[in-house]
Each structure stands twice: as structure tokens, then as C-alpha cells.
Design an enzyme around this catalytic site. Structure first.
Site, short mmCIF file in Angstrom:
data_model
loop_
_atom_site.label_atom_id
_atom_site.label_comp_id
_atom_site.label_asym_id
_atom_site.label_seq_id
_atom_site.Cartn_x
_atom_site.Cartn_y
_atom_site.Cartn_z
N ARG A 192 -1.73 -24.45 98.48
CA ARG A 192 -0.91 -23.23 99.11
C ARG A 192 -2.19 -22.35 99.92
O ARG A 192 -3.37 -23.42 99.72
CB ARG A 192 -0.40 -22.28 97.86
CG ARG A 192 0.71 -23.08 97.40
CD ARG A 192 1.20 -22.03 96.26
NE ARG A 192 2.45 -22.70 95.25
CZ ARG A 192 1.62 -23.52 94.73
NH1 ARG A 192 0.39 -24.21 94.07
NH2 ARG A 192 2.94 -23.95 93.67
N LYS A 219 -1.39 -20.63 90.93
CA LYS A 219 0.07 -20.82 90.75
C LYS A 219 0.56 -21.05 88.93
O LYS A 219 0.35 -22.04 88.75
CB LYS A 219 1.21 -21.42 91.84
CG LYS A 219 2.76 -20.10 91.05
CD LYS A 219 3.54 -20.50 91.96
CE LYS A 219 5.49 -19.64 92.16
NZ LYS A 219 5.69 -20.37 93.16
N HIS A 233 2.81 -22.66 105.17
CA HIS A 233 3.05 -23.60 103.49
C HIS A 233 4.31 -24.44 104.15
O HIS A 233 4.39 -25.73 103.48
CB HIS A 233 4.68 -22.55 103.36
CG HIS A 233 4.82 -22.67 101.97
ND1 HIS A 233 3.03 -22.60 100.92
CD2 HIS A 233 5.66 -23.29 100.61
CE1 HIS A 233 4.00 -23.22 99.90
NE2 HIS A 233 5.02 -23.36 99.66
N ARG A 254 2.14 -27.84 103.45
CA ARG A 254 2.49 -28.43 102.23
C ARG A 254 3.82 -29.42 101.90
O ARG A 254 3.90 -30.25 101.47
CB ARG A 254 2.31 -26.96 101.50
CG ARG A 254 2.86 -27.28 99.85
CD ARG A 254 2.41 -26.16 99.14
NE ARG A 254 2.98 -26.62 97.17
CZ ARG A 254 2.65 -26.30 96.56
NH1 ARG A 254 1.27 -26.82 96.83
NH2 ARG A 254 3.02 -26.80 95.34
N HIS A 281 3.48 -29.06 90.20
CA HIS A 281 5.04 -28.20 90.26
C HIS A 281 5.05 -29.00 88.54
O HIS A 281 4.76 -29.27 87.87
CB HIS A 281 6.22 -29.29 90.95
CG HIS A 281 5.92 -28.99 91.90
ND1 HIS A 281 7.23 -29.73 93.53
CD2 HIS A 281 5.72 -27.82 92.56
CE1 HIS A 281 6.66 -29.43 94.55
NE2 HIS A 281 6.43 -27.43 94.14
N TYR A 321 11.70 -33.18 98.50
CA TYR A 321 11.24 -33.20 99.59
C TYR A 321 12.47 -34.64 99.40
O TYR A 321 11.68 -35.14 101.05
CB TYR A 321 9.97 -33.72 99.33
CG TYR A 321 9.42 -32.05 99.60
CD1 TYR A 321 9.03 -31.37 100.31
CD2 TYR A 321 8.88 -31.71 98.18
CE1 TYR A 321 8.34 -30.01 99.91
CE2 TYR A 321 7.88 -30.83 97.51
CZ TYR A 321 8.54 -29.61 98.95
OH TYR A 321 7.80 -28.72 98.84
#
Length: 464
Positions: A281, A306, A412, A415, A438, A447
Site C-alpha cells: 500500500r 493494516k 492502489h 497493488r 489479507h 482478483y
């Protein structure tokens, strides 16, 4: 004794005339010419009598760094100073050496970190942060924060105690303030599920918000009533739920990535390559420290991202040389800061108390430091923060336009493209999940919907 040469304090008359013509050619309004001329003269005085045309890039950057330490210069004034100097040296004086300077870095360095920026906001207590919002705010929300200050402080304190991210803290606080404003300033202790349901219904019917926005507001109010007021809301079903959209992320092709990166210059090009090459990120890349790059193992350590999770991402071999050069630049800059009596960097407060000397160590310095020193409004300590993300975000959008990409592109998007291209190369989805950080593989599964040939290889009937 021969007379000492008088210091140069302003541009010569002919140079001023030529400079104003260059300002007009650059599209600078005539009413701003006097301000630009003042900034240019400020730079000439700081050069201490040296011919600006003979200045090397590192000498120009040293002067810009010195001028940036003036606390009286606001962000827009410093940006104006950088623009004025660039036009003077390149357009007016035709200094070929000045073209090698990274002007995008200095222009982006004009943006200082606001007290409520995500990377430094947690250095302030909830009481101090709410005070700043009340002081700077206007209108209904500022009045709500002032009337219900103690409740909001309790909310923010509980969020921090549970280790939530600052973005979550900021969002929850805003939703609670908006909810109180919807209830015409009445305290949440006197309202309940019926008012919450009406508010959520109003968000959809009047505000036309998305499902994720409505859900975030609901989570904020559930947290308020359950954790702060000790009055759980129970089942809230009697309100219109916004229909959740199934969004497919925007992804660039490999050719589009190459074209976009070719339009970026200087530090923005380096960070853009890092975003695409690692899948980080934007704030993860900008807050990297020197210690996080491991050339021996070929990996980069992403710390406390995150969800307060650490992870490793691969260090692209093609970036190894440029990152080593960047660390050498940081080393030189840090050494100069130490010699000038500065050199501190912001580190987590608990570590700063445990290792007070760590703030001046090279390994803790940001990999992409700002060209301008910042003054901590609380302690008055002068530190060097990382580059502000706004400069990079603006440069990426402009580069996408210049390269002819018609998609909606942002930082973003690198990414998204990283993940998609890995899956297209037949990498395991679990590996991609780990690289992206994730928590749930269902987040990574999105994706698979943007692959060139999702699932089994299927040909369109039109092509047969």
C-alpha cells in the site's frame, strides 16, 4: 586592504525582466509575479554571493533545505519558493546542472504532516486531538464535538485500547458526530435503536450511500452503544439496507504499467516501481525505514501494516541498485542533519522511551524522507518525516493521463495489478494472499475475476 565584495541580495535588473517573462510563459498570473520575485531573491541571498548558474544540484538542494527550516513559511509559500527557484535556474538562467535536481521531491516536501495525519496522530492524546478538531472546525460538527467532548474522548480512548487502526478511529468518531447531529444534538444516552435505524435509513434514502458506507456507520454506532454506553442495540432490521455492489478492481496491463512508470520521474518513479513490484500500500511504502530493506535475503519487511500485522514482500532484483543508492542518499542527509544539530525521526512512543537514542540512528530513518524538516507542535522537536502521499498520488494520476490510460488510476491500482499479474503467472493464490497481507482469502479471490481467462480457458463464440 582591497574592498570586500558586497553580498548579492537581489537579481540584476535585466535578470528580473527576463524572469518575469519566464513567469508569464509558465502561466503564472501577473499579480503573483512580485511574490515569485521575492522568493527568487530569497534564494539568491541564501546563495551567499555565489552565481546561481554555477550551483550544483546538491548545493541547490542544500539551500532549499536551509530555507525550508524557516517556521514562518507555510506549506503553500514553500511550494511557491521551490517553483520560483526552478523557473529562475532552468527557464531564466538556463542552468543545465539544475535540471538534474529532483524538483518533484522538493515540491512534494512542501506538504507538511498535519497533526491528524495517520502516521503521527497517535502521538497526541485523545483529549489533544479532539481539542484540535474543535479549534480548527466550524459549523455544526464543531459544536457537536464541543458539547459532547467527554463522550467522544471516551470513544477514542476505547478504540485505541483495542488496537484499532487510526483510520478506523477517525471514521468511527466522524460517524458518531454525524449521528448526534442527525438527532439534533441530543446525547446518544437518550436515544436508542429506533433513532439508529432512522439514521441508517436516512443514509440510504437521502444520502444514497453505498452498502459499505452504511455498514461502516452501523459498526461505529454498535461500538458506541455496546462498548461505551453499555447498551447494545440488538437486532437492527427495520431500516433500508443499501444494496451491496460487487466491484471488480481496476487493473492495468503490463504494457500500461510500463507506460505509466515511464512518465514518472525521480522519487515518484522509484516509489511507483516499489508499489508495483511488491504490492505494498502507498503508506506502507512511504513509511519504510532503512532497516526494513534486507538485501541479503532479497526481501522487504513491512512492519505493523493494516491490522497491526508484519509481513515480508519480495525485493525486486531490478530495484536493488536504486534502493542501495537511495540508502546512500539517506545516509548523507542524516549525517548532515546530525552535524546541524538535528537528525531525529519519529518512532513508536514506547520504543522512544525504551531506546531514547534510537531516534537518531540511521536504521530508523525513513527510506523516503521529506526534503523539509518539521517542527512537532507539541514538543517543539525538529524532525524529518517521510514524504507526504499527496504528491505521489497527484503524480500518478497525471502520469496516467499523459500515457493515454483511460482507466481510473491511482496508487492502489499498482497493488491490484501486482496481485492480478501474479495470478496470471500461475502463482498460488495462498501465496498472493500472504504477500498482500489479507486476513481472509475471500478478499484475495476478487482478483480472479479480472484475469484475462478466468477459470478454465474459455473462448468467446464470436471468435470460433
Amino acid at each position: 586592504m582591497p574592498d570586500q565584495p558586497r553580498p548579492v541580495r537581489s537579481l540584476a535588473t535585466q535578470t528580473r525582466i527576463a524572469y518575469k517573462k519566464c513567469l508569464t510563459a509558465e502561466g503564472i498570473p501577473s499579480k503573483q509575479h512580485s511574490y515569485y520575485l521575492t522568493r527568487a531573491n530569497q534564494f539568491v541571498r541564501a546563495a551567499c554571493g555565489r552565481d546561481p548558474r554555477q550551483l550544483q544540484p546538491h548545493e541547490t538542494e542544500k539551500i532549499l533545505d536551509t530555507l525550508g527550516r524557516d517556521n514562518n513559511l507555510t506549506d503553500w509559500q514553500y511550494q511557491q519558493l521551490v517553483d520560483a527557484v526552478r523557473i529562475l535556474l532552468i527557464n531564466c538562467l538556463h542552468s543545465s546542472a539544475s535540471e538534474a535536481a529532483d524538483w518533484s521531491r522538493w515540491k512534494a516536501s512542501a506538504r507538511s504532516m498535519a497533526p491528524d495525519h495517520a502516521s503521527i496522530a497517535r502521538e497526541q492524546s485523545p483529549d489533544e486531538l479532539i481539542y484540535l478538531k474543535i479549534k480548527r472546525g466550524t459549523g455544526e460538527y464543531a459544536r457537536i464535538r464541543s458539547l459532547h467532548r467527554n463522550l467522544i474522548i471516551r470513544l477514542v480512548t476505547e478504540i485505541r485500547a483495542r488496537g484499532y487502526a487510526y483510520r478506523t478511529e477517525e471514521a468511527y468518531e466522524q460517524w458518531v458526530v454525524r449521528y448526534i447531529a442527525f438527532c439534533k444534538g441530543e446525547s446518544p444516552e437518550k436515544t436508542g435503536p429506533d433513532h439508529v435505524a432512522k439514521y441508517l435509513h436516512d443514509l440510504v434514502v437521502t444520502g444514497n450511500v453505498s452498502a459499505s458506507t452504511q455498514n461502516q456507520a452501523l459498526n461505529a454506532l454498535i461500538f458506541l452503544y455496546k462498548r461505551i454506553l453499555q447498551a447494545p442495540l440488538g437486532q437492527l432490521e427495520d431500516f433500508a439496507r443499501s444494496k451491496r455492489k460487487k466491484i471488480v478492481p481496476v487493473v492495468m496491463s503490463r504494457a500500461e504499467v510500463r507506460g505509466l512508470l515511464a512518465e514518472l520521474q525521480g522519487w515518484q518513479h522509484d516509489v511507483g516501481c516499489l508499489l508495483y513490484g511488491t504490492g505494498m500500500r502507498v503508506m506502507e511504502a512511504l513509511t519504510l525505514r532503512v532497516k526494513d530493506v534486507d538485501f541479503e535475503y532479497g526481501r522487504i519487511h513491512v512492519c505493523q501494516s493494516k491490522g497491526k500485522k508484519d509481513r515480508f514482500v519480495p525485493l525486486p532484483k531490478s530495484l536493488s541498485v536504486s534502493l542501495q543508492e537511495q540508502i546512500r542518499k539517506v545516509t548523507t542527509l542524516h549525517q548532515q542533519d546530525l552535524e546541524d544539530g538535528y537528525g531525529e525521526v519519529l518512532i513508536p512512543e514506547a520504543l522512544a522511551r525504551k531506546y531514547p537514542k534510537a531516534t537518531r540512528e540511521l536504521r530508523w530513518q525513513f527510506l523516503y524522507p521529506s526534503g523539509r524538516l518539521s517542527v512537532d507542535p507539541r514538543s517543539g522537536v525538529i524532525r524529518r518525516h517521510h514524504m507526504h502521499e499527496s504528491g505521489l498520488q497527484r503524480a500518478v494520476k497525471q502520469a496516467a493521463e499523459r500515457s493515454g490510460i483511460r482507466k481510473r488510476i491511482g496508487c492502489h491500482t499498482f497493488r491490484h495489478s501486482f496481485a492480478t499479474h501474479l495470478l496470471e503467472s500461475n502463482h498460488d493464490i495462498r501465496t498472493v494472499q500472504e504477500l498482500l497481507g489479507h486476513a481472509d482469502i475471500s478478499t484475495t479471490m476478487i482478483y480472479t475475476h479480472v484475469l484475462n481467462r478466468p477459470g478454465i480457458s474459455v473462448s468467446s463464440p464470436l471468435d470460433l
